[in-house]
Design a protein around this motif. Structure first.
Motif, PDB file in Angstrom:
ATOM      1  N   VAL A   1      -0.069  -5.575  -7.825  1.00 18.47           N
ATOM      2  CA  VAL A   1       0.239  -5.020  -9.146  1.00 18.47           C
ATOM      3  C   VAL A   1       1.462  -5.789  -9.655  1.00 18.47           C
ATOM      4  O   VAL A   1       2.407  -6.045  -8.895  1.00 18.47           O
ATOM      5  CB  VAL A   1       0.549  -3.504  -9.035  1.00 18.47           C
TER       6      VAL A   1
ATOM      7  N   ALA B   1       4.593   5.065  -0.983  1.00 16.01           N
ATOM      8  CA  ALA B   1       4.348   3.712  -1.505  1.00 16.01           C
ATOM      9  C   ALA B   1       5.261   2.678  -0.838  1.00 16.01           C
ATOM     10  O   ALA B   1       6.484   2.816  -0.874  1.00 16.01           O
ATOM     11  CB  ALA B   1       4.568   3.711  -3.014  1.00 16.01           C
ATOM     12  N   PRO B   2       4.654   1.640  -0.247  1.00 11.32           N
ATOM     13  CA  PRO B   2       5.471   0.611   0.411  1.00 11.32           C
ATOM     14  C   PRO B   2       6.326  -0.194  -0.571  1.00 11.32           C
ATOM     15  O   PRO B   2       7.349  -0.752  -0.198  1.00 11.32           O
ATOM     16  CB  PRO B   2       4.428  -0.285   1.096  1.00 11.32           C
TER      17      PRO B   2
ATOM     18  N   CYS C   1      -2.683   0.028 -10.400  1.00  8.93           N
ATOM     19  CA  CYS C   1      -1.880   0.692  -9.359  1.00  8.93           C
ATOM     20  C   CYS C   1      -2.647   1.860  -8.762  1.00  8.93           C
ATOM     21  O   CYS C   1      -3.301   2.620  -9.474  1.00  8.93           O
ATOM     22  CB  CYS C   1      -0.562   1.170  -9.979  1.00  8.93           C
ATOM     23  N   TYR C   2      -2.576   2.012  -7.450  1.00 12.27           N
ATOM     24  CA  TYR C   2      -3.238   3.129  -6.751  1.00 12.27           C
ATOM     25  C   TYR C   2      -2.329   4.359  -6.681  1.00 12.27           C
ATOM     26  O   TYR C   2      -2.706   5.369  -6.122  1.00 12.27           O
ATOM     27  CB  TYR C   2      -3.600   2.715  -5.321  1.00 12.27           C
ATOM     28  N   PHE C   3      -1.118   4.264  -7.198  1.00 10.42           N
ATOM     29  CA  PHE C   3      -0.136   5.360  -7.128  1.00 10.42           C
ATOM     30  C   PHE C   3      -0.040   5.900  -5.704  1.00 10.42           C
ATOM     31  O   PHE C   3      -0.218   7.089  -5.449  1.00 10.42           O
ATOM     32  CB  PHE C   3      -0.493   6.474  -8.135  1.00 10.42           C
ATOM     33  N   CYS C   4       0.229   5.001  -4.801  1.00 10.67           N
ATOM     34  CA  CYS C   4       0.198   5.330  -3.370  1.00 10.67           C
ATOM     35  C   CYS C   4       1.209   6.425  -3.030  1.00 10.67           C
ATOM     36  O   CYS C   4       2.340   6.422  -3.521  1.00 10.67           O
ATOM     37  CB  CYS C   4       0.564   4.107  -2.532  1.00 10.67           C
TER      38      CYS C   4
ATOM     39  N   VAL D   1       0.089  -2.698  -1.745  1.00 11.19           N
ATOM     40  CA  VAL D   1      -1.158  -2.651  -0.969  1.00 11.19           C
ATOM     41  C   VAL D   1      -2.241  -3.547  -1.595  1.00 11.19           C
ATOM     42  O   VAL D   1      -3.126  -4.024  -0.886  1.00 11.19           O
ATOM     43  CB  VAL D   1      -1.686  -1.206  -0.814  1.00 11.19           C
ATOM     44  N   ARG D   2      -2.167  -3.784  -2.883  1.00  8.78           N
ATOM     45  CA  ARG D   2      -3.172  -4.648  -3.500  1.00  8.78           C
ATOM     46  C   ARG D   2      -2.907  -6.116  -3.166  1.00  8.78           C
ATOM     47  O   ARG D   2      -3.836  -6.935  -3.197  1.00  8.78           O
ATOM     48  CB  ARG D   2      -3.230  -4.428  -5.014  1.00  8.78           C
TER      49      ARG D   2
HETATM   50  S1  SF4 Z   1       2.060  -0.414  -3.378  1.00  8.73           S
HETATM   51 FE1  SF4 Z   1       1.122  -1.363  -5.217  1.00  8.73          FE
HETATM   52  S2  SF4 Z   1      -0.654  -0.033  -5.623  1.00  8.73           S
HETATM   53 FE2  SF4 Z   1       0.726   1.132  -4.258  1.00  8.73          FE
HETATM   54  S3  SF4 Z   1       2.093   2.334  -5.611  1.00  8.73           S
HETATM   55 FE3  SF4 Z   1       3.134   0.389  -5.196  1.00  8.73          FE
HETATM   56  S4  SF4 Z   1       2.511  -0.921  -6.932  1.00  8.73           S
HETATM   57 FE4  SF4 Z   1       1.048   0.766  -6.882  1.00  8.73          FE
END
Ligand code: SF4
Length: 434
Positions: A114, A49-50, A43-46, A105-106
């Motif tokens: 994720v 976060a979308p 996880c990028y901990f956006c 996003v991944r």
């Molecule tokens: S979009 Fe994916 S990478 Fe970003 S916070 Fe959520 S789970 Fe983590």
């Protein structure tokens, strides 16, 4: 299954008991601690976060994943439950591939999101092994009736109990849980998880469940209103649509929801299933009936849907799952008649364009036919405003949520969000803040 449904082609024990047990075990094994930490590290901990926006209950996903990554899964569970008290079941049944994981996003960057659902399952499993994390506020002296012990009713009841209210849940069936207990495939909620989660939820205290209490039969809306400070309706969709074709009453033809409910309560080694099974419909209920027929040992299982693949309400992931289980899916075909001498033997279909039948027809052999073309509101009390066949205007002192309420998708996670939000609205109303 009633005796009238038993026909020579429908028989129990098509597979050895050990094969059935294997077939109905977890469709996806749970993470252990190491696997969860490896998955959490992706996880990028956006910021913004979308995945949070895509979650109908708005769980703070990057926060709970960070809590797993830092070795505090019980804190992660609390983060999940703050928004979604049935986060354990939602981790198993949410179509994550069209919600949080689709937005990840991944997924966008690499086509591999994720694994949010599996991480949520891991955290809630760890958390449920500990004492219930929520305490009740000081008693308010208010009493609220909740009709229906499904996801919406349970989420509403728990939030109300937290706020110090007393709650009585009136449930028509013998057990609480609603669709979690009676309406989803057995392999998604293995090892009695639905009841374990209900028991865990109730351990907050202040919630009484009265089973065998059906609205309109055992209790009335007016009576509940008179005896309680507020009423929440989470009655789901108890009616089923009919096909409206000849042969629908033949033995061997039944509603898919009844088959799934029976299956969830049955000893699977004694549950009868057809040799040639036809499922009519394109939603999750159709997929769950078709896949489970196959897992019980039906030789040929065909799902027939009136429109194209892209219009099917079962997600592409579920369609693939059905195909992998050996279910054949026929698109763009509508049923014309079910034929047989006293019992179903075959179904005639016409190929269709945009759901409209054309001249070309085909026939499928079928000793068992499941109807799964949608559910409807049933047993609604007089005086409620309906919109699109659902409750839109519950009226003074009455709230509604879950599948029976207008707006929102018919998903477990949406029902939880609506039950939770109704509890907040009821609390504000009763405390004179709305
Ligand atoms: S979009 Fe994916 S990478 Fe970003 S916070 Fe959520 S789970 Fe983590």
């Amino acid at each position: 299954m009633s005796n009238s449904q038993l026909t020579p082609g429908i028989a129990p024990g098509r597979l050895p008991a050990d094969v059935i047990a294997r077939n109905f075990d977890d469709v996806e094994p749970p993470f252990d601690m190491h696997e969860a930490q490896v998955a959490a590290d992706r996880c990028y901990f956006c910021h913004d976060a979308p995945c949070i926006t895509a979650c109908p209950t708005s769980i703070d996903i990057p926060l709970f994943i960070r809590q797993i990554a830092t070795g505090t899964p019980e804190a992660a569970a609390r983060t999940i439950w703050d928004q979604n008290i049935l986060g354990g079941m939602c981790a198993r049944v949410c179509p994550t591939e069209t919600l949080c994981e689709e937005a990840c996003v991944r997924e966008t960057a690499e086509g591999k999101p994720v694994e949010i659902g599996r991480l949520q399952r891991y955290a809630t499993s760890v958390g449920m092994a500990r004492p219930h994390p929520y305490a009740r506020a000081a008693a308010t002296g208010k009493r609220i009736a909740v009709v229906g012990a499904g996801p919406a009713g349970l989420a509403c009841a728990h939030r109300l109990a937290m706020k110090g209210h007393d709650v009585v849940i009136f449930e028509a069936r013998p057990k609480a849980g609603g669709l979690n207990e009676y309406g989803i495939a057995a392999y998604k909620a293995t090892h009695g998880f639905a009841q374990a989660e209900v028991d865990w939820l109730l351990s907050i205290g202040g919630i009484e469940i009265r089973t065998g209490q059906k609205l309109g039969r055992d209790v009335t809306l007016d009576g509940l209103r008179a005896d309680h400070d507020a009423v929440f309706l989470g009655i789901g969709l108890a009616g089923v649509n009919a096909l409206g074709i000849p042969g629908e009453d033949l033995a061997g033809v039944r509603d898919a929801v009844d088959f799934i409910a029976e299956l969830r309560q049955a000893d699977l080694t004694t549950l009868p299933v057809g040799r040639d099974v036809v499922v009519i419909g394109g939603g999750m209920t159709a997929v769950d009936a078709a896949v489970q027929s196959k897992l019980l040992g039906a030789e040929n299982v065909t799902m027939v849907y009136r429109r194209g693949k892209d219009r099917m309400s079962a997600s592409p992931y579920e369609q693939d799952h059905a195909a992998q289980a050996g279910v054949r899916i026929v698109y763009n075909a509508v049923p014309l008649r079910i034929s047989g001498a006293g019992k179903a033997e075959s179904v005639d279909f016409a190929y269709a364009t945009n759901g409209k039948p054309g001249a070309e027809t085909f026939t499928l052999k079928a000793d068992q036919v499941f109807k799964a073309i949608g559910q409807t509101l049933a047993g609604v009390p007089d005086g409620l405003t309906l919109s699109g066949g659902k409750i839109a205007g519950p009226g003074a002192g009455v709230w509604a949520g879950g599948d029976c309420a207008a707006g929102g998708e018919d998903l477990t996670v949406t029902a939880v969000a609506e039950g939770r939000d109704a509890a907040e609205a009821i609390h504000a109303h009763l405390m004179g803040r709305a």
